[in-house]
Design a protein around this motif. Structure first.
Motif, PDB file in Angstrom:
ATOM      1  N   PRO A   1      -7.399   3.967   2.953  1.00 54.27           N
ATOM      2  CA  PRO A   1      -8.604   4.227   2.156  1.00 54.27           C
ATOM      3  C   PRO A   1      -8.744   3.275   0.965  1.00 54.27           C
ATOM      4  O   PRO A   1      -9.834   2.837   0.645  1.00 54.27           O
ATOM      5  CB  PRO A   1      -8.421   5.678   1.691  1.00 54.27           C
ATOM      6  CG  PRO A   1      -7.517   6.287   2.694  1.00 54.27           C
ATOM      7  CD  PRO A   1      -6.598   5.172   3.148  1.00 54.27           C
ATOM      8  N   LEU A   2      -7.622   2.939   0.325  1.00 48.54           N
ATOM      9  CA  LEU A   2      -7.698   2.045  -0.831  1.00 48.54           C
ATOM     10  C   LEU A   2      -8.079   0.630  -0.426  1.00 48.54           C
ATOM     11  O   LEU A   2      -8.921  -0.001  -1.056  1.00 48.54           O
ATOM     12  CB  LEU A   2      -6.375   2.047  -1.590  1.00 48.54           C
ATOM     13  CG  LEU A   2      -6.020   3.359  -2.274  1.00 48.54           C
ATOM     14  CD1 LEU A   2      -4.644   3.276  -2.913  1.00 48.54           C
ATOM     15  CD2 LEU A   2      -7.071   3.754  -3.299  1.00 48.54           C
ATOM     16  N   SER A   3      -7.456   0.111   0.624  1.00 47.87           N
ATOM     17  CA  SER A   3      -7.768  -1.267   1.008  1.00 47.87           C
ATOM     18  C   SER A   3      -9.188  -1.385   1.530  1.00 47.87           C
ATOM     19  O   SER A   3      -9.861  -2.377   1.284  1.00 47.87           O
ATOM     20  CB  SER A   3      -6.769  -1.777   2.050  1.00 47.87           C
ATOM     21  OG  SER A   3      -6.964  -1.122   3.289  1.00 47.87           O
ATOM     22  N   GLU A   4      -9.643  -0.374   2.247  1.00 52.36           N
ATOM     23  CA  GLU A   4     -11.000  -0.446   2.784  1.00 52.36           C
ATOM     24  C   GLU A   4     -12.045  -0.444   1.682  1.00 52.36           C
ATOM     25  O   GLU A   4     -13.104  -1.027   1.825  1.00 52.36           O
ATOM     26  CB  GLU A   4     -11.225   0.699   3.767  1.00 52.36           C
ATOM     27  CG  GLU A   4     -10.424   0.505   5.047  1.00 52.36           C
ATOM     28  CD  GLU A   4     -10.433   1.709   5.968  1.00 52.36           C
ATOM     29  OE1 GLU A   4     -11.123   2.702   5.664  1.00 52.36           O
ATOM     30  OE2 GLU A   4      -9.740   1.644   6.992  1.00 52.36           O
ATOM     31  N   ARG A   5     -11.740   0.204   0.566  1.00 50.92           N
ATOM     32  CA  ARG A   5     -12.683   0.234  -0.553  1.00 50.92           C
ATOM     33  C   ARG A   5     -12.549  -0.977  -1.473  1.00 50.92           C
ATOM     34  O   ARG A   5     -13.541  -1.463  -1.996  1.00 50.92           O
ATOM     35  CB  ARG A   5     -12.451   1.496  -1.394  1.00 50.92           C
ATOM     36  CG  ARG A   5     -13.027   2.722  -0.800  1.00 50.92           C
ATOM     37  CD  ARG A   5     -12.886   3.899  -1.763  1.00 50.92           C
ATOM     38  NE  ARG A   5     -12.658   5.079  -0.962  1.00 50.92           N
ATOM     39  CZ  ARG A   5     -11.670   5.939  -1.136  1.00 50.92           C
ATOM     40  NH1 ARG A   5     -10.823   5.780  -2.120  1.00 50.92           N
ATOM     41  NH2 ARG A   5     -11.540   6.967  -0.358  1.00 50.92           N
ATOM     42  N   TYR A   6     -11.322  -1.419  -1.717  1.00 49.65           N
ATOM     43  CA  TYR A   6     -11.101  -2.348  -2.816  1.00 49.65           C
ATOM     44  C   TYR A   6     -10.537  -3.716  -2.461  1.00 49.65           C
ATOM     45  O   TYR A   6     -10.612  -4.624  -3.268  1.00 49.65           O
ATOM     46  CB  TYR A   6     -10.186  -1.692  -3.865  1.00 49.65           C
ATOM     47  CG  TYR A   6     -10.682  -0.349  -4.316  1.00 49.65           C
ATOM     48  CD1 TYR A   6     -11.908  -0.212  -4.962  1.00 49.65           C
ATOM     49  CD2 TYR A   6      -9.951   0.806  -4.060  1.00 49.65           C
ATOM     50  CE1 TYR A   6     -12.377   1.035  -5.362  1.00 49.65           C
ATOM     51  CE2 TYR A   6     -10.413   2.054  -4.461  1.00 49.65           C
ATOM     52  CZ  TYR A   6     -11.629   2.157  -5.114  1.00 49.65           C
ATOM     53  OH  TYR A   6     -12.089   3.377  -5.505  1.00 49.65           O
TER      54      TYR A   6
END
Length: 187
Positions: free
Chosen positions: A8-13
Motif C-alpha cells: 500500500p505504501l509503495s503504490e501510493r508514494y
C-alpha cells in the motif's frame, strides 16, 4: 504484475522507477545475471564442465522469467532459489546442470539485495540532487523577499525567503554527503 513491488505504501508514494527496482522482475533478472557471471567465471577458471555454448544459452533466456513455472515448482520444493534454478533450466536444457553450480542461495539472494539497495540509493541520490537544484533556483528567485526568521518557534529578526531556503539546502547537502558515503562503501 511482476514488474512492480507491491505494498500500500509503495503504490501510493513510490515512483515507478523505485517500484521496479524492488520488483520480482528485477530481482529474478538479477539472479540470472549473477548465475551467468558465476558460469563465466567458472569457465574462465577452467572448469571443464562449462562450455561457451551453455553460457550463451543462459544469456539468451536471461530476460525471459517464467514466473508461473517457478511459482508452481516452489509449491513442490518450498525453496525460491531452487524453483528458479528449475524454471531457468527448463528454458536452458543444455545449461541446466551448471545453473547455480557451486553456489549457495546466499550467492544470489544477498548479492541481489546489495545490488538492489545500491540502485535504490542511486535513484534517491539523483532525486535529491534535483531537489537541491530546484531549491537553489527558488532561493535565488526569492533572495530579496523579506520574512521573519524564527528561533525556538518565536518570531525573531528579519531575513529573506531565499536565505531560509539556503538553510534547507544546507541540510540536504549534508544528506547528500551521507548518501554519497553509503553508496561509495557498498560492497
Amino acid at each position: 504484475m511482476y514488474d512492480r513491488y507491491q505494498s500500500p505504501l509503495s503504490e501510493r508514494y513510490a515512483s515507478k522507477e523505485m517500484q521496479y527496482i524492488f520488483s520480482p522482475d528485477k530481482k529474478f533478472k538479477t539472479w540470472r545475471k549473477l548465475w551467468i557471471a558465476l558460469a563465466e567465471t567458472e569457465y574462465e577458471l577452467g572448469l571443464e564442465s562449462i562450455t561457451k555454448e551453455q553460457i550463451e544459452e543462459l544469456k539468451a533466456h536471461a530476460e525471459e522469467i517464467n514466473f508461473e513455472v517457478a511459482k508452481e515448482r516452489e509449491k513442490v520444493v518450498r525453496h525460491d532459489v531452487m524453483s528458479h534454478v528449475y524454471a531457468y533450466g527448463l528454458q536452458c536444457p543444455n545449461a541446466k546442470g551448471i545453473i547455480h553450480l557451486g553456489a549457495t542461495s546466499c550467492y544470489v539472494g544477498d548479492n541481489t539485495d546489495i545490488i538492489i539497495m545500491t540502485e535504490a540509493l542511486k535513484l534517491v541520490r539523483k532525486k535529491l540532487v534535483n531537489v537541491i537544484a530546484e531549491l537553489s533556483k527558488f532561493a535565488l528567485k526569492h533572495k530579496d523577499l523579506p520574512t521573519l526568521a524564527f528561533t525556538h518557534f518565536q518570531p525573531a529578526q528579519p531575513t529573506t525567503v531565499g536565505k531560509r531556503a539556503t538553510l534547507w539546502i544546507n541540510e540536504l547537502m549534508i544528506d547528500l554527503e551521507d548518501l554519497d558515503y553509503v553508496i561509495s562503501t557498498m560492497k
